[in-house]
Design an enzyme around this catalytic site. Structure first.
Site, short mmCIF file in Angstrom:
data_model
loop_
_atom_site.label_atom_id
_atom_site.label_comp_id
_atom_site.label_asym_id
_atom_site.label_seq_id
_atom_site.Cartn_x
_atom_site.Cartn_y
_atom_site.Cartn_z
N GLU A 40 42.94 36.91 41.69
CA GLU A 40 42.07 35.99 40.95
C GLU A 40 42.53 35.75 39.52
O GLU A 40 41.81 35.13 38.74
CB GLU A 40 40.64 36.55 40.95
N THR A 58 25.13 42.99 33.79
CA THR A 58 26.51 43.25 33.39
C THR A 58 27.22 41.96 32.96
O THR A 58 26.96 40.88 33.48
CB THR A 58 27.30 43.92 34.52
N ASP A 105 20.01 36.99 42.33
CA ASP A 105 21.42 37.18 41.99
C ASP A 105 22.00 35.92 41.36
O ASP A 105 23.17 35.60 41.54
CB ASP A 105 22.24 37.60 43.22
N TRP A 158 32.71 32.59 40.04
CA TRP A 158 33.55 32.92 38.89
C TRP A 158 34.68 31.93 38.68
O TRP A 158 35.26 31.86 37.59
CB TRP A 158 34.15 34.32 39.04
N CYS A 216 27.80 48.09 55.44
CA CYS A 216 29.12 47.61 55.85
C CYS A 216 29.37 46.13 55.63
O CYS A 216 30.52 45.70 55.51
CB CYS A 216 29.36 47.92 57.32
#
Length: 696
Positions: free
Chosen positions: A84, A255, A320, A409, A623
């Site tokens: 990235e 964060t 989120d 992002w 998972c």
């Protein structure tokens, strides 16, 4: 050398390393200013300039000749996880990062590997990562390269040799913090954030001295335990917007894991703040409240970290909906007056234009499909939420955007030539529902939402209807008129970052495996190159010895590549980790792609339906974030449905014992029992049989 044979040398170097103990202007120049034809042009900072526009004034390659672009050289990396990074190009050297926080330096003309540094990140730290073992790049100043590591270190390397100058642990190593974002340098300070909200941490951003790594200041983004006092007046005031629960026991989140920008004229540092921990506000702050500074753009004094102003894109965040997405500074003529603005397309689906002096809202309109709010009230600056968007009573229904966001992002680009911001947009729906049995487990995912409700159903009609709403596109956004100018649709979501140039060009890699050049004013496709792998990183451009180059790191990975599964409408996408560099007179070519077909040959399913159902619930808890919804891998990690007979025999030693920890697959002995492991295996086997039936 211009072929992949250098990979062998690099593998040898990495093997040896594994044996060891573990200044630019704020705004782009006017497009009327052209550089000398033969002048070298670098890419010195992450977003090309402090304004993070990713707009280059180079015009050697333009709409008239871009169809002649050819591969000049490439370099294969010996990893198969997501790439990235934004490469930096300085004094004829390309500095970039790869999987596991490795740093590489190449000759920018030939691709020769000059040095690489492996920070020896413990492979079992991967369990603390939300979104692959990625890194988005380095910073550079005065002969030193700076980079963050997955386990929370900031490292300084000699730019000439790659030797370690110093390193500092920026996080508590006993907590599941991570660093995937690129540091920024403001004056003599390195600014670095971190990630890990869902894992149970408290967010902050820090400034370190470039000379020796001394901590100069730290700004916390969410308050800690009020009984312990507050680090600043801003934290005391923020605490008033939280209530009814002990959020500090989980961490609170917030964060600063990616975007920043800096205006040297105003001397303001802008940071983007992430989501809450857990996502579900009903758990972390049951009395409600805006929960500052979650999902906010915050302006700070870069000298001491002092709070200046903030704008919260999603008050009381519970989906989120991070505001860590790329931010761009520009001066725009709005209503007849020039305004100093900061622009962002955060996850929540609205494109924001703010006054970057004061934080005042100028405009906010949807750039993606939005169902959680009808609009942003321009008087209050707050969203007008739709009924049941907060899933306080039952589930939300199919909601857009989902946690992947309308934009993630992948960097945008702003061209002052066209006046457009180019957004890698995506529609990825989700069904939110509260997890009635939530129990906090530090170091594991703690969303407070029910993945069983969000998982795609087996019913083909419902499944197909949901997948039909999954989309990806480039949206060319007019920030003055607050509306789209044009749009180019992709086959699916999770496409690469953007680069625009004064040659009226727009470059982007995509999930289909192509690097594409478009006309920046219209979106017309002008050139395409088969990269043989999905591309998520943003391209850069530079000029050396009178030749303009375009470079991009290619390698499929990241959040959606892990959890997406069937959401990737192009199907599972291979990872081939490479640095690709193009020029008008390039003469290199990639070797033929070697395809390895996925073969399903599962053992007999002898488990009862109740056992399979329990295994599914456990799979979705532990998972799914790496191996995909419905056990459908996105291509960045192995497809568990294709597990061999030997793999099934070794299942317990892998899942409980951590046999494959060196590949990032840790053992879950502290979370799962032997019976849990058996039940999850039963679900995986059932999914493999389901795939076989679907193929017939």
């Amino acid at each position: 050398m211009k072929d992949a044979t250098r990979t062998c040398l690099l593998c040898c170097l990495i093997s040896l390393a594994a044996c060891e103990p573990p200044g630019n202007d704020a705004l782009p120049p006017s497009t009327s200013q052209t550089s000398k034809v033969t002048a070298d042009v670098a890419w010195r900072v992450h977003g090309l300039n402090n304004a993070e526009t990713r707009f280059s004034t180079l015009t050697d390659i333009d709409t008239g000749n871009v169809d002649q672009l050819e591969l000049d050289w490439y370099f294969d990396y010996p990893t198969q996880r997501g790439l990235e990074a934004t490469p930096l190009v300085i004094d004829g050297v390309i500095y970039t990062t790869g999987s596991w926080s490795m740093v590489f330096a190449h000759d920018a003309r030939s691709g020769e590997l000059l040095w690489f540094h492996d920070p020896q990140v413990p492979r079992d730290w991967a369990v603390h990562l939300c979104c692959d073992v990625v890194n988005r790049g380095v910073a550079y100043q005065d002969g030193t390269v700076y980079s963050g590591t997955l386990d929370g270190r900031l490292i300084a390397l000699d730019a000439g040799s790659g030797e370690l100058a110093w390193q500092v642990q920026t996080t508590d190593p006993d907590k599941p913090y991570s660093i995937t974002g690129a540091p920024r340098i403001v004056k003599d300070r390195i600014i670095i954030g971190n990630g890990g909200s869902e894992m149970g941490v408290r967010g902050y951003v820090s400034a370190y001295a470039v000379a020796d790594g001394e901590l100069l200041w730290r700004f916390h983004t969410v308050p800690g335990n009020p009984a312990d006092g507050f680090e600043s007046e801003s934290m005391r005031q923020a605490a008033e917007t939280w209530g009814g629960g002990a959020w500090w026991d989980i961490g609170g989140g917030g964060t600063v894991w990616d975007s920043m920008a800096y205006d040297p004229e105003l001397d303001m540092l802008y940071i983007g703040v992430g989501n809450g921990a857990p996502w579900n506000r009903q758990i972390r702050s049951p009395a409600g409240g805006d929960n500052l500074f979650l999902s906010s753009i915050v302006a700070l004094d870069p000298d001491d970290g002092r709070y200046l102003w903030h704008y919260q894109t999603t008050p009381g965040e519970t989906w989120d909906y991070t505001a860590t997405q790329h931010m761009i500074l520009a001066n725009l003529n709005i209503d007849g007056a020039e305004r100093k603005v900061i622009m962002q397309a955060p996850k929540n689906g609205f494109f924001y234009v703010l006054d970057r002096v004061s934080g005042e809202l100028i405009s906010a309109e949807p750039y993606a499909t939005v169902t959680w709010a009808s609009h942003i009230d321009t008087q209050t600056g707050r969203p007008v939420e739709t009924a049941q968007a907060r899933y306080t009573e039952g589930d939300s229904g199919l909601q857009l955007p989902g946690p992947i966001g309308g934009h993630n992002w992948h960097p945008m680009s702003y061209s002052p030539q066209t006046g457009l911001v180019y957004i890698p947009m995506q529609d990825t729906p989700w069904v939110y529902a509260a997890d009635e049995n939530f129990e906090f487990r530090q170091g594991y995912w703690n969303t407070g939402t029910d993945n069983l409700v969000a998982s795609l159903p087996d019913d083909p009609a419902i499944r197909d209807a949901v997948l039909a709403s999954v989309k990806g596109a480039i949206v060319a956004w007019d920030p003055v008129k607050a509306e789209p100018r044009w749009r180019v649709d992709h086959a699916g979501p999770w496409n690469g970052g953007m680069l625009s140039t004064a040659g009226n060009l727009l470059f982007q890699g995509n999930a289909e495996g192509n690097v594409v050049a478009y006309a920046a004013d219209s979106g017309k496709v002008l050139w395409s190159f088969d990269a043989q792998t999905g591309v998520v990183a943003p391209p850069v451009t530079y000029r050396l010895d009178g030749r303009q180059y375009v470079a991009v790191v290619a390698g499929w990975g990241g959040a959606l590549a892990l959890v997406g599964g069937d959401a990737l409408t192009a199907g599972p996408i291979p990872n081939r980790s490479r640095l690709l560099v193009f020029s008008l007179d390039g003469d290199a070519s990639l070797p033929p792609a070697q395809e390895t077909p996925v073969v399903f040959n599962p053992p007999p399913l002898d488990a009862e339906p109740e056992q399979v159902a329990r295994g599914k619930a456990l799979y979705l808890q532990y998972c799914v974030y790496c191996h995909g919804d419905g056990v459908v891998a996105g291509g960045a990690v192995p497809d568990l449905r294709a597990l061999t007979a030997e793999g099934h025999e070794d299942w317990e030693s892998i899942v409980i014992g951590g046999r494959h920890w060196k590949q990032g697959m840790v053992g879950f002995s502290d979370a799962l029992t032997k019976q849990d492991s058996i039940d999850i295996q039963s679900y995986v086997i059932e999914r493999a049989h389901h795939a076989l039936r679907a193929d017939r």
